[in-house]
Design a protein around this motif. Structure first.
Motif, PDB file in Angstrom:
ATOM      1  N   ALA A 275       0.813  -1.224   0.000  1.00 50.23           N
ATOM      2  CA  ALA A 275       0.000   0.000   0.000  1.00 50.23           C
ATOM      3  C   ALA A 275       0.845   1.272   0.000  1.00 50.23           C
ATOM      4  O   ALA A 275       0.307   2.370  -0.163  1.00 50.23           O
ATOM      5  N   ARG A 277       2.909   4.054  -1.403  1.00 48.16           N
ATOM      6  CA  ARG A 277       3.168   4.710  -2.681  1.00 48.16           C
ATOM      7  C   ARG A 277       2.922   6.203  -2.507  1.00 48.16           C
ATOM      8  O   ARG A 277       2.120   6.613  -1.658  1.00 48.16           O
ATOM      9  N   ALA A 280      -0.637   8.150  -1.471  1.00 51.36           N
ATOM     10  CA  ALA A 280      -1.520   7.395  -0.585  1.00 51.36           C
ATOM     11  C   ALA A 280      -1.507   8.053   0.790  1.00 51.36           C
ATOM     12  O   ALA A 280      -0.530   8.700   1.187  1.00 51.36           O
ATOM     13  N   ALA A 281      -2.587   7.902   1.527  1.00 49.94           N
ATOM     14  CA  ALA A 281      -2.645   8.437   2.888  1.00 49.94           C
ATOM     15  C   ALA A 281      -1.978   7.462   3.850  1.00 49.94           C
ATOM     16  O   ALA A 281      -1.960   6.243   3.618  1.00 49.94           O
ATOM     17  N   CYS A 282      -1.440   7.998   4.942  1.00 54.92           N
ATOM     18  CA  CYS A 282      -0.855   7.129   5.960  1.00 54.92           C
ATOM     19  C   CYS A 282      -1.852   6.059   6.400  1.00 54.92           C
ATOM     20  O   CYS A 282      -1.484   4.893   6.595  1.00 54.92           O
ATOM     21  N   ASP A 284      -4.003   4.556   4.761  1.00 51.85           N
ATOM     22  CA  ASP A 284      -4.174   3.485   3.778  1.00 51.85           C
ATOM     23  C   ASP A 284      -3.265   2.294   4.090  1.00 51.85           C
ATOM     24  O   ASP A 284      -3.624   1.142   3.822  1.00 51.85           O
ATOM     25  N   VAL A 285      -2.071   2.569   4.622  1.00 57.15           N
ATOM     26  CA  VAL A 285      -1.157   1.494   4.992  1.00 57.15           C
ATOM     27  C   VAL A 285      -1.758   0.695   6.149  1.00 57.15           C
ATOM     28  O   VAL A 285      -1.756  -0.539   6.152  1.00 57.15           O
ATOM     29  N   ALA A 288      -4.773  -1.399   4.898  1.00 58.82           N
ATOM     30  CA  ALA A 288      -4.415  -2.569   4.094  1.00 58.82           C
ATOM     31  C   ALA A 288      -3.960  -3.721   4.979  1.00 58.82           C
ATOM     32  O   ALA A 288      -4.375  -4.874   4.787  1.00 58.82           O
ATOM     33  N   GLU A 325      -4.587  11.334   7.554  1.00 57.17           N
ATOM     34  CA  GLU A 325      -4.755  11.527   6.122  1.00 57.17           C
ATOM     35  C   GLU A 325      -3.543  12.159   5.449  1.00 57.17           C
ATOM     36  O   GLU A 325      -3.586  12.463   4.248  1.00 57.17           O
ATOM     37  N   PRO A 327      -0.634  12.644   3.247  1.00 61.29           N
ATOM     38  CA  PRO A 327      -0.200  11.845   2.096  1.00 61.29           C
ATOM     39  C   PRO A 327       1.262  11.437   2.214  1.00 61.29           C
ATOM     40  O   PRO A 327       2.092  12.176   2.751  1.00 61.29           O
TER      41      PRO A 327
END
Length: 375
Positions: A275, A277, A280-282, A284-285, A288, A325, A327
């Motif tokens: 996740a 990249r 992406a928001a923190c 998001d990691v 995932a 959030e 990025p």
């Protein structure tokens, strides 16, 4: 592992950091930054006082003005030898004088200032007395990303610290576990980190059997037994930059359930890594990695965030957690460390430091994430 000694940061490097920090302060609507001894001061100037006492030491960064380092007179000679000294003005004060009044003369009396989190309360209160019209914000709240994006030289240092921690793991997996105390193995880990170049060991968690269900288990005297799952989490500072890695090993052959939970955490760690990249928001990691564990029915046993930033300290922004959030930006470095903790039974955690690249992520820890059997 010997490696080469990294080139020290130069006055120009520190000047660029101070200028960047002052611009960031202005962009955040601050009148300036006030930086006490600690990691922020080290990162901005390369200066660490020989002793942090009640005497005020404070770096003052204000947009459009030269940096000023307020120091006690008896410490001024050491401060003058700091790498950043040629790029700033030293303003010393003698015992019996009011350092807060001297500092206040440098500041907008009605400004709002970011102040480093580890500033002593007595110093902040002294400034408030001298400048009753000014206000202050925690530097972590006001500029959480100040140190988050690393340059190429910092990335090299973090990669070297990660490689040293990996070397320590490759050695520790070959030492005896069964019949020894957790504290014995922890001492081995600390010695290995120092052998491979760490000047500072921050933590060596060795959590065996039911202790593994406590993510921050303190080093204990429990004797490790055959059949134990053992969480190893260790790191510190090498050449001023941090390492932090976790692997979970098993003493003898694991049960089917232990292997299944370990595989689950490994899959979650891989999902968190994938996740990573730019853009992406923190969170998001975190999402995932957490989704893999939740979908397998173990969601309630993943009880901490997925990761934290690392740099001149082993824990710093950004944080990989729901609600964050911010990025991701190339150059950010942070851990990806999901875990499952079954109370009274065992725990599993797998952790790598990851840096954001232009098109994804790169691991700075590269030891196997498969189950490792130890004796």
């Amino acid at each position: 592992m010997t490696g080469t000694t990294p080139a020290p940061f130069t006055t120009d490097d520190y000047q660029a950091r101070m200028e960047r920090a002052a611009r960031a302060a202005a962009d955040a609507g601050l009148a300036g930054l006030l930086v006490a001894p600690g990691p922020d001061l080290v990162w901005l100037t390369g200066y660490t006082p020989t002793a942090v006492t009640e005497r005020l030491t404070l770096l003052v960064l204000t947009p459009g003005q030269d940096p000023v380092l307020v120091v006690p007179t008896l410490e001024a000679p050491d401060a003058a030898r700091a790498p950043a000294a040629p790029a700033l003005t030293l303003r010393d004060w003698t015992d019996g004088k009011d350092p807060y009044a001297a500092t206040a003369a440098l500041l907008d009396p009605r400004g709002r200032f970011g102040i480093s989190d580890n500033a002593w309360a007595m110093h902040l209160l002294g400034l408030q007395t001298s400048l009753p019209g000014a206000s202050y914000a925690s530097l972590t709240d006001a500029l959480p990303m100040l140190r988050a994006v690393k340059d190429a030289a910092e990335l090299d240092l973090l990669a070297a610290a990660g490689a040293a921690a990996d070397a320590a793991f490759e050695e520790i997996r070959n030492v005896p576990f069964a019949g020894r105390r957790e504290s014995d193995v922890a001492a081995d880990l600390a010695e290995l980190l120092r052998r491979f170049g760490h000047s500072q060991v921050d933590f060596t968690i060795v959590a065996s059997g039911p202790n593994g269900a406590n993510p921050h288990h303190e080093i204990g005297e429990r004797v490790i037994e055959r059949g134990d799952m053992v969480v190893l989490d260790f790191g510190g500072l090498k050449d001023g930059y941090g390492s932090d890695t976790s692997r979970t090993v098993h003493v003898g052959e694991p049960t089917d359930e232990e292997r299944r939970v370990h595989d689950l955490v490994r899959e979650a760690q891989e999902a968190g890594f994938r996740a990573v990249r730019p853009g992406a928001a923190c969170q998001d990691v975190d999402r995932a990695a957490r989704a893999v564990i939740a979908d397998a029915g173990y969601g309630e046993y993943f009880i901490h965030r997925t990761g934290h930033g690392i740099g001149v300290t082993t824990h710093e922004p950004p944080y990989m957690i729901e609600g964050e959030e911010q990025p991701l930006v190339p150059g950010m470095c942070f851990s990806v460390e999901p875990g499952v903790y079954l109370p009274g039974r065992f725990g599993v955690r797998i952790e790598d430091i990851v840096t954001v690249t232009e098109d994804g992520g790169r691991r700075l820890n590269n030891t196997t994430r498969e189950m490792v059997i130890v004796e």
